[in-house]
Write a protein that holds these residues in place. Sequence first.
Motif, PDB file in Angstrom:
ATOM      1  N   ALA A  19       0.829  -1.206   0.000  1.00  0.00           N
ATOM      2  CA  ALA A  19       0.000   0.000   0.000  1.00  0.00           C
ATOM      3  C   ALA A  19       0.864   1.256   0.000  1.00  0.00           C
ATOM      4  O   ALA A  19       0.541   2.255  -0.652  1.00  0.00           O
ATOM      5  CB  ALA A  19      -0.930  -0.001   1.203  1.00  0.00           C
ATOM      6  N   SER A  29      -2.846  -1.976 -13.010  1.00  0.00           N
ATOM      7  CA  SER A  29      -3.257  -3.136 -12.202  1.00  0.00           C
ATOM      8  C   SER A  29      -3.879  -4.245 -13.034  1.00  0.00           C
ATOM      9  O   SER A  29      -3.835  -5.411 -12.642  1.00  0.00           O
ATOM     10  CB  SER A  29      -4.248  -2.683 -11.122  1.00  0.00           C
ATOM     11  OG  SER A  29      -5.511  -2.381 -11.676  1.00  0.00           O
ATOM     12  N   THR A  39      -9.399   2.930  -5.236  1.00  0.00           N
ATOM     13  CA  THR A  39      -9.751   1.793  -4.375  1.00  0.00           C
ATOM     14  C   THR A  39      -9.694   0.483  -5.157  1.00  0.00           C
ATOM     15  O   THR A  39      -9.147  -0.522  -4.685  1.00  0.00           O
ATOM     16  CB  THR A  39     -11.154   1.991  -3.780  1.00  0.00           C
ATOM     17  OG1 THR A  39     -11.172   3.197  -3.011  1.00  0.00           O
ATOM     18  CG2 THR A  39     -11.530   0.817  -2.883  1.00  0.00           C
ATOM     19  N   LEU A  40     -10.261   0.502  -6.376  1.00  0.00           N
ATOM     20  CA  LEU A  40     -10.191  -0.692  -7.224  1.00  0.00           C
ATOM     21  C   LEU A  40      -8.750  -1.019  -7.606  1.00  0.00           C
ATOM     22  O   LEU A  40      -8.350  -2.192  -7.623  1.00  0.00           O
ATOM     23  CB  LEU A  40     -11.025  -0.476  -8.487  1.00  0.00           C
ATOM     24  CG  LEU A  40     -12.546  -0.413  -8.313  1.00  0.00           C
ATOM     25  CD1 LEU A  40     -13.210  -0.044  -9.637  1.00  0.00           C
ATOM     26  CD2 LEU A  40     -13.083  -1.730  -7.795  1.00  0.00           C
ATOM     27  N   VAL A  69      -5.969  -0.309  -5.925  1.00  0.00           N
ATOM     28  CA  VAL A  69      -5.238  -0.843  -4.776  1.00  0.00           C
ATOM     29  C   VAL A  69      -5.602  -2.311  -4.559  1.00  0.00           C
ATOM     30  O   VAL A  69      -4.728  -3.163  -4.343  1.00  0.00           O
ATOM     31  CB  VAL A  69      -5.534  -0.017  -3.517  1.00  0.00           C
ATOM     32  CG1 VAL A  69      -4.995  -0.705  -2.266  1.00  0.00           C
ATOM     33  CG2 VAL A  69      -4.942   1.382  -3.652  1.00  0.00           C
ATOM     34  N   TRP A  70      -6.886  -2.610  -4.624  1.00  0.00           N
ATOM     35  CA  TRP A  70      -7.317  -4.006  -4.432  1.00  0.00           C
ATOM     36  C   TRP A  70      -6.728  -4.905  -5.507  1.00  0.00           C
ATOM     37  O   TRP A  70      -6.216  -5.988  -5.218  1.00  0.00           O
ATOM     38  CB  TRP A  70      -8.841  -4.078  -4.474  1.00  0.00           C
ATOM     39  CG  TRP A  70      -9.346  -5.496  -4.410  1.00  0.00           C
ATOM     40  CD1 TRP A  70      -9.504  -6.277  -3.309  1.00  0.00           C
ATOM     41  CD2 TRP A  70      -9.727  -6.304  -5.539  1.00  0.00           C
ATOM     42  NE1 TRP A  70      -9.965  -7.521  -3.657  1.00  0.00           N
ATOM     43  CE2 TRP A  70     -10.111  -7.566  -5.022  1.00  0.00           C
ATOM     44  CE3 TRP A  70      -9.775  -6.090  -6.911  1.00  0.00           C
ATOM     45  CZ2 TRP A  70     -10.551  -8.596  -5.844  1.00  0.00           C
ATOM     46  CZ3 TRP A  70     -10.199  -7.110  -7.736  1.00  0.00           C
ATOM     47  CH2 TRP A  70     -10.583  -8.351  -7.197  1.00  0.00           C
ATOM     48  N   ARG A  71      -6.777  -4.432  -6.754  1.00  0.00           N
ATOM     49  CA  ARG A  71      -6.282  -5.262  -7.856  1.00  0.00           C
ATOM     50  C   ARG A  71      -4.764  -5.414  -7.795  1.00  0.00           C
ATOM     51  O   ARG A  71      -4.230  -6.505  -8.022  1.00  0.00           O
ATOM     52  CB  ARG A  71      -6.700  -4.626  -9.188  1.00  0.00           C
ATOM     53  CG  ARG A  71      -6.300  -5.422 -10.419  1.00  0.00           C
ATOM     54  CD  ARG A  71      -7.057  -6.729 -10.493  1.00  0.00           C
ATOM     55  NE  ARG A  71      -6.643  -7.518 -11.647  1.00  0.00           N
ATOM     56  CZ  ARG A  71      -5.595  -8.315 -11.696  1.00  0.00           C
ATOM     57  NH1 ARG A  71      -4.810  -8.441 -10.629  1.00  0.00           N
ATOM     58  NH2 ARG A  71      -5.302  -9.005 -12.778  1.00  0.00           N
ATOM     59  N   ASN A 130      -2.835  -5.285  -5.205  1.00  0.00           N
ATOM     60  CA  ASN A 130      -2.449  -6.144  -4.086  1.00  0.00           C
ATOM     61  C   ASN A 130      -2.527  -7.621  -4.455  1.00  0.00           C
ATOM     62  O   ASN A 130      -1.935  -8.467  -3.776  1.00  0.00           O
ATOM     63  CB  ASN A 130      -3.326  -5.864  -2.866  1.00  0.00           C
ATOM     64  CG  ASN A 130      -2.823  -4.679  -2.074  1.00  0.00           C
ATOM     65  OD1 ASN A 130      -1.625  -4.449  -1.976  1.00  0.00           O
ATOM     66  ND2 ASN A 130      -3.745  -3.905  -1.517  1.00  0.00           N
ATOM     67  N   HIS A 131      -3.300  -7.915  -5.512  1.00  0.00           N
ATOM     68  CA  HIS A 131      -3.411  -9.304  -5.960  1.00  0.00           C
ATOM     69  C   HIS A 131      -2.743  -9.481  -7.331  1.00  0.00           C
ATOM     70  O   HIS A 131      -2.968 -10.477  -8.010  1.00  0.00           O
ATOM     71  CB  HIS A 131      -4.897  -9.712  -6.069  1.00  0.00           C
ATOM     72  CG  HIS A 131      -5.617  -9.666  -4.758  1.00  0.00           C
ATOM     73  ND1 HIS A 131      -6.100  -8.503  -4.212  1.00  0.00           N
ATOM     74  CD2 HIS A 131      -5.910 -10.644  -3.858  1.00  0.00           C
ATOM     75  CE1 HIS A 131      -6.690  -8.757  -3.051  1.00  0.00           C
ATOM     76  NE2 HIS A 131      -6.580 -10.050  -2.820  1.00  0.00           N
TER      77      HIS A 131
END
Length: 452
Positions: free
Chosen positions: A298, A358, A439-440, A442-444, A446-447
């Motif tokens: 992050a 991402s 937000t999308l 960061v989530w993507r 991170n994976h």
Amino acid sequence: MHAIRVLLYKGFTRYLRNRMAVALTFAVPIAMIYIFGWVFGLNRKDSGPNGIRLAVVNESSSPAAQKLVDVLKAEKAFQVVTKFTNPDKTTRPLVAADLKPLIEDGTFRFAVVIPKELNAGGSTFGVHLRFLSNPLNEIEAQTVNGLLQRAIFSHVPELLGQSLQARAREWIGEERFDQFNANLATNIADTFGGDRDQILAAIKQGDFGIQRFTRNNGSNARAGGVSKAATDFFSRIISIEQEQVVGREVKSPAATRVVGGWAIMFLMFALNGAATSLFEEKKSGLVQRLLAAPVTRADILWAHFLFGVVLGLVQLVTVFFVGQLFFGIDVTGHLVNLTIVCVAAAAACTALGMFIASVSTSPESAMGLATFVVLTMSACGGAWFPISFMPEFMQQFARFTITYWAIDGFAQVLWAGKSLLQLLPTVGILLGIAIGVMTLAVWRLNHSKIFD
């Protein structure tokens, strides 16, 4: 020769394995052809603008005035507004006093007032109308002006006849004028035939042969023989009082109109390119070294985001100051509000760049996808031409693009000179886009395999 065949085979194999590159090779030109096809009328029978909001206030009881309203409603380019919506959602007819505030707050940019007295006034014949505008886009403003004049000249000649009737009544009196009309109808019926009462009714409605004159000239125009005398005649007896409501004091109107669209397009290109630096950091091993330190994924993402916002702000401010230097755009007088909009626009663009990174598998696919998104948003969002020249469904799509809201924010500052409080809705939308897309992203991410 064998070596060339092997290398050629290798090139095609690598290219076909990159599905994103293959898709974008065809997606970008197809999307551009499709969009330009709608704008220039290649996908439809008629071209031109669509759904421009035009407020119409009819203060006249004349049947010809109502016909003008009906003609404007039937014009596909216009979405005619005749009602005012109260805070309690009830409606009432628009009045002239409503128009300027509604134009200033962006409800619509053009309005026509048909006054109670159609006469132009003074000692001459003619029709008097008022046209109020916010000519934020010059092409759109000229188009609206031309369509309005065409509606008057070609479709509502009764306005002219009724104006002549009214002026004649003032000059010679009601009784003598009625007697004149009766004698004229009798002489026409006796000389050329026809029902006297029908002829008299046509004269009272204002038909002195103007409709036939207009139709004949319309036929000549379609055949290529435009009558200059007809054009001069109508331009002299129709008075359209023009009033620019917004942007009157803008120092460099032409440059101010276009600078926002170009600035946001180049910003999106720059920041989407910066987002691919994540791939470069992974390739160099920097990502792994950072993750070995007391740094989280992050932290890396938000550092890239903040870097993009600062870079975007610097680029936008530089572009606007260059516009001030070369073309006289008033940037200094609006610097605070312009900076706020620039920060919000840069945040939205940076978040988009992070999201593109991402969902991409390589820097090449990221740049290809970024090019597709930027060109599509620029074309649909109003950076190249007015969105009113696109069909309704594409105009609705434009409101979901960063380009549309960024251009709107720049125009509110540089063209309309709005206050910070008035800018808050647009700034809020841009920041909302930034938060949602980030937000999308960061989530993507991170994976994503970028950090593997």
